[in-house]
Design a protein around this motif. Structure first.
Motif, mmCIF file in Angstrom:
data_model
loop_
_atom_site.group_PDB
_atom_site.id
_atom_site.type_symbol
_atom_site.label_atom_id
_atom_site.label_comp_id
_atom_site.label_asym_id
_atom_site.label_seq_id
_atom_site.Cartn_x
_atom_site.Cartn_y
_atom_site.Cartn_z
ATOM 1 N N GLN A 139 97.632 103.678 12.560
ATOM 2 C CA GLN A 139 97.987 103.848 14.285
ATOM 3 C C GLN A 139 97.338 102.679 14.479
ATOM 4 O O GLN A 139 97.155 101.135 13.936
ATOM 5 C CB GLN A 139 96.849 104.621 14.387
ATOM 6 N N VAL A 140 97.656 102.252 15.817
ATOM 7 C CA VAL A 140 98.101 101.386 16.529
ATOM 8 C C VAL A 140 97.908 100.916 17.900
ATOM 9 O O VAL A 140 98.774 102.154 18.558
ATOM 10 C CB VAL A 140 99.645 100.309 16.333
ATOM 11 N N ILE A 141 96.860 100.575 18.137
ATOM 12 C CA ILE A 141 96.689 99.813 19.770
ATOM 13 C C ILE A 141 96.951 98.655 20.136
ATOM 14 O O ILE A 141 95.798 97.837 19.399
ATOM 15 C CB ILE A 141 95.229 101.015 20.197
ATOM 16 N N LEU A 142 97.855 98.432 20.713
ATOM 17 C CA LEU A 142 98.525 97.612 21.424
ATOM 18 C C LEU A 142 98.043 96.491 22.544
ATOM 19 O O LEU A 142 97.754 97.191 22.740
ATOM 20 C CB LEU A 142 100.046 97.240 21.718
ATOM 21 N N ASP B 28 105.759 104.157 18.681
ATOM 22 C CA ASP B 28 105.102 105.179 18.174
ATOM 23 C C ASP B 28 103.535 104.563 18.464
ATOM 24 O O ASP B 28 102.908 105.217 17.566
ATOM 25 C CB ASP B 28 105.441 105.909 17.306
ATOM 26 N N VAL B 29 103.113 103.458 18.751
ATOM 27 C CA VAL B 29 101.710 103.372 19.203
ATOM 28 C C VAL B 29 100.777 104.716 19.831
ATOM 29 O O VAL B 29 101.159 105.768 20.440
ATOM 30 C CB VAL B 29 101.695 101.935 19.660
ATOM 31 N N THR B 30 100.157 103.996 19.444
ATOM 32 C CA THR B 30 98.827 105.254 19.864
ATOM 33 C C THR B 30 98.311 104.955 21.144
ATOM 34 O O THR B 30 98.245 105.953 22.224
ATOM 35 C CB THR B 30 97.011 105.076 18.924
ATOM 36 N N ASP B 31 98.056 103.991 21.846
ATOM 37 C CA ASP B 31 98.009 103.035 22.830
ATOM 38 C C ASP B 31 98.277 101.703 23.226
ATOM 39 O O ASP B 31 98.353 100.582 22.571
ATOM 40 C CB ASP B 31 96.398 103.441 23.214
ATOM 41 N N TYR B 32 97.836 101.679 24.566
ATOM 42 C CA TYR B 32 97.794 100.215 25.391
ATOM 43 C C TYR B 32 97.043 99.718 25.950
ATOM 44 O O TYR B 32 96.635 100.370 27.025
ATOM 45 C CB TYR B 32 99.911 100.636 25.968
ATOM 46 N N ALA C 69 88.954 105.882 25.631
ATOM 47 C CA ALA C 69 89.282 106.129 25.946
ATOM 48 C C ALA C 69 90.746 106.193 25.094
ATOM 49 O O ALA C 69 91.325 107.514 24.545
ATOM 50 C CB ALA C 69 90.500 106.373 27.162
ATOM 51 N N SER C 70 91.036 104.932 25.319
ATOM 52 C CA SER C 70 92.119 104.492 23.705
ATOM 53 C C SER C 70 91.109 105.334 22.382
ATOM 54 O O SER C 70 91.612 105.958 21.481
ATOM 55 C CB SER C 70 92.276 103.030 23.709
ATOM 56 N N VAL C 71 89.980 105.317 21.682
ATOM 57 C CA VAL C 71 89.548 104.948 20.696
ATOM 58 C C VAL C 71 89.680 106.919 20.751
ATOM 59 O O VAL C 71 89.656 107.366 19.532
ATOM 60 C CB VAL C 71 88.108 104.692 20.657
ATOM 61 N N LYS C 72 89.276 107.781 21.551
ATOM 62 C CA LYS C 72 88.958 108.745 21.398
ATOM 63 C C LYS C 72 91.099 109.416 21.407
ATOM 64 O O LYS C 72 90.418 110.522 20.481
ATOM 65 C CB LYS C 72 88.780 109.043 22.354
ATOM 66 N N ARG C 73 91.788 108.977 21.831
ATOM 67 C CA ARG C 73 93.300 109.204 21.597
ATOM 68 C C ARG C 73 93.313 108.992 20.115
ATOM 69 O O ARG C 73 93.745 110.324 19.528
ATOM 70 C CB ARG C 73 93.748 108.334 22.769
ATOM 71 N N ALA C 74 92.949 107.758 19.881
ATOM 72 C CA ALA C 74 92.946 107.542 17.919
ATOM 73 C C ALA C 74 92.529 108.792 17.381
ATOM 74 O O ALA C 74 93.034 108.689 16.703
ATOM 75 C CB ALA C 74 92.581 106.516 17.939
ATOM 76 N N VAL C 75 91.800 109.144 17.903
ATOM 77 C CA VAL C 75 90.168 110.233 16.405
ATOM 78 C C VAL C 75 91.029 111.578 16.707
ATOM 79 O O VAL C 75 91.315 112.305 15.284
ATOM 80 C CB VAL C 75 88.935 110.098 17.257
ATOM 81 N N ALA C 76 92.021 111.977 17.807
ATOM 82 C CA ALA C 76 92.436 112.807 18.039
ATOM 83 C C ALA C 76 93.770 113.007 17.432
ATOM 84 O O ALA C 76 93.951 114.306 17.045
ATOM 85 C CB ALA C 76 92.686 113.191 19.912
ATOM 86 N N LYS C 77 94.291 111.924 17.108
ATOM 87 C CA LYS C 77 95.375 111.846 16.743
ATOM 88 C C LYS C 77 94.967 111.993 14.970
ATOM 89 O O LYS C 77 95.898 112.809 14.272
ATOM 90 C CB LYS C 77 95.950 110.862 16.327
ATOM 91 N N PHE C 78 94.440 111.040 14.861
ATOM 92 C CA PHE C 78 93.665 110.994 13.271
ATOM 93 C C PHE C 78 93.456 112.423 12.552
ATOM 94 O O PHE C 78 93.572 113.319 11.914
ATOM 95 C CB PHE C 78 92.636 110.545 12.852
ATOM 96 N N GLU C 79 92.956 113.330 13.793
ATOM 97 C CA GLU C 79 91.928 114.523 13.458
ATOM 98 C C GLU C 79 93.495 115.257 12.812
ATOM 99 O O GLU C 79 93.684 116.396 12.142
ATOM 100 C CB GLU C 79 91.342 115.496 14.127
ATOM 101 N N GLN C 80 94.509 115.118 13.625
ATOM 102 C CA GLN C 80 96.064 116.489 14.121
ATOM 103 C C GLN C 80 95.951 116.108 12.938
ATOM 104 O O GLN C 80 97.435 116.840 11.762
ATOM 105 C CB GLN C 80 96.468 116.067 14.805
#
Length: 230
Positions: A75-78, A93-97, A109-120
């Motif tokens: 996963q990538v947060i730019l 297809d980055v997780t957030d920007y 908020a970005s980390v929360k999105r990354a954690v949710a994607k990881f769990e999925q």
């Protein structure tokens, strides 16, 4: 849960600021910091990483260039100082920007999105027994019921499933200990079979998925008993 993270930024001050945010976040673990894309790419070969905090504007090799070069992309947060890259960012297809300067609320908020994607991505059905194996420097989840047989290959072993053959560095003896005894049986010095996948057998061979696998003479009675309990 902690996502194994790296920070890639040519600015030492910005890199330090992001690293501090990572270190202070309960869902992140900072593995390394890199000042350029070349160092980061080499580091990714040796570390299992879940998340990259990546600066876009770097000399010689940009953040986008680095993403282009990665075969297995975490996963990538730019991170950038220019909002113009936002549209291009999501082509990768980055997780957030994140736009500089980064606020705590936006970072969270970005980390929360990354954690949710990881769990999925790593969601495991509780009814499916599984193990994790290391193959090509990556941890990989393997559903036990998907394994048809395991085959010795010198210092390695090969897990054969319908989807793929997974080669890992291990001995048969060590790997056998990870398998439930009521579902798998070593029928030969070079083969372990999934008892539920056996189609038929005789005194010399076992047939699994249309493949004939050798059966050691001293394992025939043990195999017959094991199959009666499946």
């Amino acid at each position: 849960m902690k996502l194994r993270s790296i920070v890639v930024d040519d600015s030492s001050m910005q890199r330090m600021a992001v690293a501090k945010l990572v270190n202070n976040h309960p869902n992140l673990a900072l593995v390394a910091e890199y000042s350029n894309a070349i160092e980061a790419k080499n580091g990714l070969k040796n570390n299992e990483i879940d998340l990259i905090f990546l600066d876009v504007e770097m000399p010689i090799i940009s953040g986008f260039d680095l993403l282009e070069s990665l075969e297995n992309r975490p996963q990538v947060i730019l991170i950038t100082g220019k909002p113009d890259y936002a549209l291009k960012a999501f082509d990768y297809d980055v997780t957030d920007y994140l736009h500089k300067p980064i606020t705590m609320a936006r970072f969270d908020a970005s980390v929360k999105r990354a954690v949710a994607k990881f769990e999925q991505l790593h969601q495991v059905n509780e009814d499916e027994e599984h193990i994790f194996v290391k193959s090509n420097l990556k941890k990989r989840k393997v559903i036990l019921n998907d394994i048809k047989w395991i085959e010795a290959l010198g210092d390695y072993i090969k897990l054969v499933t319908d989807e793929a053959n997974i080669v890992i560095l291990s001995t048969m003896k060590a790997f056998e200990k990870q398998l439930p005894e009521d579902k798998f049986l070593r029928i030969h010095k070079s083969y372990i079979v999934n008892l539920e996948k056996i189609e038929k057998f005789n005194s010399k061979n076992v047939e699994v998925g249309g493949r004939s696998i050798p059966l050691s003479r001293n394992k025939k009675s043990e195999l017959a008993e094991a199959l009666s309990n499946v």
